[in-house]
Design a protein around this motif. Structure first.
Motif, PDB file in Angstrom:
ATOM      1  N   VAL A 145       0.851  -1.195   0.000  1.00 20.90           N
ATOM      2  CA  VAL A 145       0.000   0.000   0.000  1.00 20.90           C
ATOM      3  C   VAL A 145       0.885   1.243   0.000  1.00 20.90           C
ATOM      4  N   ASP A 146       1.953   1.197   0.794  1.00 22.72           N
ATOM      5  CA  ASP A 146       2.867   2.341   0.886  1.00 22.72           C
ATOM      6  C   ASP A 146       3.549   2.598  -0.455  1.00 22.72           C
ATOM      7  N   ASP A 231      -6.321  -0.806   8.059  1.00 20.15           N
ATOM      8  CA  ASP A 231      -6.946   0.318   7.373  1.00 20.15           C
ATOM      9  C   ASP A 231      -6.763   1.604   8.173  1.00 20.15           C
ATOM     10  N   VAL A 234      -3.225   2.808   7.718  1.00 19.00           N
ATOM     11  CA  VAL A 234      -3.009   3.431   6.410  1.00 19.00           C
ATOM     12  C   VAL A 234      -3.579   4.844   6.404  1.00 19.00           C
ATOM     13  N   ARG A 235      -4.764   5.018   6.975  1.00 18.81           N
ATOM     14  CA  ARG A 235      -5.379   6.352   6.993  1.00 18.81           C
ATOM     15  C   ARG A 235      -4.544   7.329   7.827  1.00 18.81           C
ATOM     16  N   LEU A 238      -1.675   8.345   5.683  1.00 23.81           N
ATOM     17  CA  LEU A 238      -2.089   9.297   4.650  1.00 23.81           C
ATOM     18  C   LEU A 238      -2.266  10.688   5.245  1.00 23.81           C
ATOM     19  N   ALA A 239      -2.860  10.743   6.428  1.00 24.88           N
ATOM     20  CA  ALA A 239      -3.109  12.040   7.055  1.00 24.88           C
ATOM     21  C   ALA A 239      -1.803  12.753   7.356  1.00 24.88           C
ATOM     22  N   GLU A 240      -0.749  11.991   7.661  1.00 25.51           N
ATOM     23  CA  GLU A 240       0.550  12.609   7.929  1.00 25.51           C
ATOM     24  C   GLU A 240       1.228  13.063   6.649  1.00 25.51           C
ATOM     25  N   GLY A 241       1.065  12.264   5.582  1.00 24.90           N
ATOM     26  CA  GLY A 241       1.932  12.461   4.423  1.00 24.90           C
ATOM     27  C   GLY A 241       1.321  13.215   3.267  1.00 24.90           C
ATOM     28  N   TRP A 242       0.048  13.566   3.323  1.00 21.71           N
ATOM     29  CA  TRP A 242      -0.542  14.145   2.108  1.00 21.71           C
ATOM     30  C   TRP A 242      -0.059  15.570   1.938  1.00 21.71           C
TER      31      TRP A 242
END
Lengths: 250, 299
Positions: A145-146, A231, A234-235, A238-242
């Motif tokens: 996923v990463d 899940d 992963v979320r 995403l919240a850290e990296g977007w």
């Protein structure tokens, strides 16, 4: 056929869990910068690192025009078990694990998208405390996923065993090393929980047909629980990296 | 020999996040249903199953009219025509080179789409095919432009311009391709006397600025130029630029000439280049650069 005593009179297991409880799972995505995707996962005391390289050009001998070739390497650190291991990889058990890992991941990856390509998955078990294969599958899924590789669904793996409370069978989810060593059966299920399909099924000992369904459904329930945890991880990642650019519509 | 060693507790790890993102967008994860099938088109990062449109990667949605794509945070480089890339020669083949460009498949550089050094015109002959290895050999770095994309997604490159070609004497930095902004110009001469090529594929080439030797099309001089020693100050500046890029990448900031230059100017308060590798210093530089970008954006 009463097995070894895995449940106390209060209905607790050897490490104090209830029969339907998983061990604590902690995970982190993107732990390395060099590979395309990486993840670290702890399931109780079982600790696993996974790194994914690719998709990149397949080597000439492996190339296939139908889809991507998934290449897995499962290795256990020499200090991962109670007794020091001599060969971290390449022994029969590691080779078998690599094949099983490939089977689970190929089921999840949308292989048809990348003909003539190859994805390398390297899994390193840092500490093995039962369910090393399950932790490897879960960590490898997170690493995929990463890396931004298209998946049909999360691939999750979980084990289940059976114990006896009086004469009633009681399935146990997420078997630890102590329970494994006590000699009970151990059913390993690798599945895509959101599509309700099974990628791999393995049984370590004999188990009566009558009890197979309850054990399997408990293991599948464990997979679904793990999917929720993955899940969420992963979320959070995403919240850290977007970045703002990701949401800009063209 | 005693050196300065700093060992930190795992709990005191530096959080590299600089952007104040209060509002989170909607994230999609693999296998998640985006919508029913009716009146939507399936884009990258999605697939259909049971009459539903599902996401196949973890990321944010990009919607163009009826086309729905899910964009992952990071992935391999997906080439588009006109992109500037930096790549490494893997193989010399019949009338073409295989180039590694961080893409899904190796890219191809045809012998017919290169300019030979010194601007000399190529005669199609068996002789110049045998000269290929003299021009570019395995392990060489080149900058090139994407000429076309084949149906399987592999790229065809060309170097038919004086600005493209073999790269000598410099530093290569590899970052995730998603951090590179698509811009009109990817060749920058920074005011600090360093030129950078920000490849769309996430490979960044840092080199001392070329003097105007290339304009005189004298082949021998070009060859001599390749071997000129680089001064110590130039090398230090290159190292500083490299560390600034590393700081920006650790904080997941977009890379272009302005962000690199801002980070470079902020880094000047650290005298030693190696001090920039300290996580606190990296965060400091990234934070100040981000702040300056925000002020510029507001004006």
């Amino acid at each position: 056929m009463p097995g070894p005593d895995l449940l106390s009179s209060q209905g607790l297991r050897l490490d104090g869990r209830r029969p339907n409880e998983l061990r604590r799972i902690r995970c982190k995505l993107g732990v390395f910068t060099q590979p395309d995707g990486s993840a670290y996962l702890e399931q109780g005391n079982t600790k696993v690192l996974a790194a994914v390289y690719g998709p990149h050009q397949a080597s000439k001998s492996k190339t296939s025009t139908d889809g991507v070739v998934v290449n897995c390497q499962y290795s256990m650190a020499t200090f991962s078990t109670g007794e020091r291991k001599n060969r971290p990889r390449g022994d029969r058990k590691s080779q078998e694990m690599s094949l099983h890992l490939r089977q689970s991941l190929t089921a999840a990856i949308k292989t048809e998208l990348y003909p003539r390509s190859q994805i390398d998955v390297y899994v390193e078990v840092l500490q093995a405390d039962g369910g090393a294969y399950c932790a490897s599958v879960n960590a490898a899924t997170l690493a995929l996923v990463d890396a931004g590789i298209p998946l049909k669904a999360y691939a999750c793996a979980c084990t289940a065993s059976i114990a006896w409370r009086g004469s009633e069978p009681e399935p146990l989810v997420d078997v630890g090393h102590v329970e494994e060593a006590a000699g009970g059966v151990c059913l390993t299920v690798s599945s895509l929980p959101s599509t309700r399909s099974v990628a791999l099924l393995e049984l370590s000992h004999k188990l009566h047909m009558d009890y197979f369904d309850v054990v399997l459904s408990r293991a599948m329930q464990g997979c679904r629980d793990i999917e929720v945890i993955l899940d969420r991880a992963v979320r959070e990642h995403l919240a850290e990296g977007w970045t703002k650019q990701d949401v800009v519509t063209i | 020999m005693t050196g300065h060693v700093s060992i930190k507790l795992a709990s005191e790890r530096v959080n590299h996040c600089v952007a104040a993102n209060n509002e989170l967008p909607r994230f999609y994860t693999p296998g998640e249903v985006i919508s029913g099938m009716q009146d939507f088109m399936r884009g990258h990062g999605t697939y259909t199953e049971d009459d539903c449109l599902k996401s196949s990667v973890a990321g944010v949605m990009q919607k163009v009219n009826k086309l729905i794509c899910i964009r992952p945070l990071k992935s391999r480089y997906v080439g588009e025509i006109g992109d500037v890339v930096v790549g490494r020669v893997l193989e010399v083949q019949q009338r073409r080179w295989k180039i590694e460009t961080n893409s899904r498949l190796d890219s191809v550089l045809q012998l017919s789409s290169v300019n030979l050094p010194g601007g000399e015109l190529r005669r199609r002959s068996a002789e110049d095919e045998q000269m290929m290895r003299k021009h570019l050999q395995e392990g060489d770095l080149i900058s090139a432009e994407v000429q076309s994309v084949f149906s399987d997604g592999s790229l065809s490159l060309h170097t038919r311009s004086l600005k493209y070609g073999k790269l000598v004497q410099g530093t290569l930095v590899k970052v995730f391709p998603s951090l590179i902004k698509r811009r009109k110009n990817h060749f920058h001469n920074l005011p600090c006397g360093i030129s950078v090529i920000i490849g769309n594929n996430g490979y960044i080439w840092i080199s001392p600025q070329q003097q105007d030797i290339l304009l005189e099309d004298n082949k021998d001089e070009i060859q001599n130029y390749e071997l000129q020693p680089v001064s110590r100050t130039d090398r230090e500046t290159m190292a500083r630029v490299k560390n600034c890029i590393a700081a920006l990448v650790a904080s997941k900031m977009m890379l272009d000439d302005t962000s690199i230059m801002f980070a470079f100017e902020e880094s000047l308060k650290y005298d030693n280049v190696k001090d920039l590798l300290d996580p606190e210093a990296m965060l400091d530089i990234a934070f100040l650069a981000q702040h300056r970008i925000n002020t510029v954006m507001e004006d």
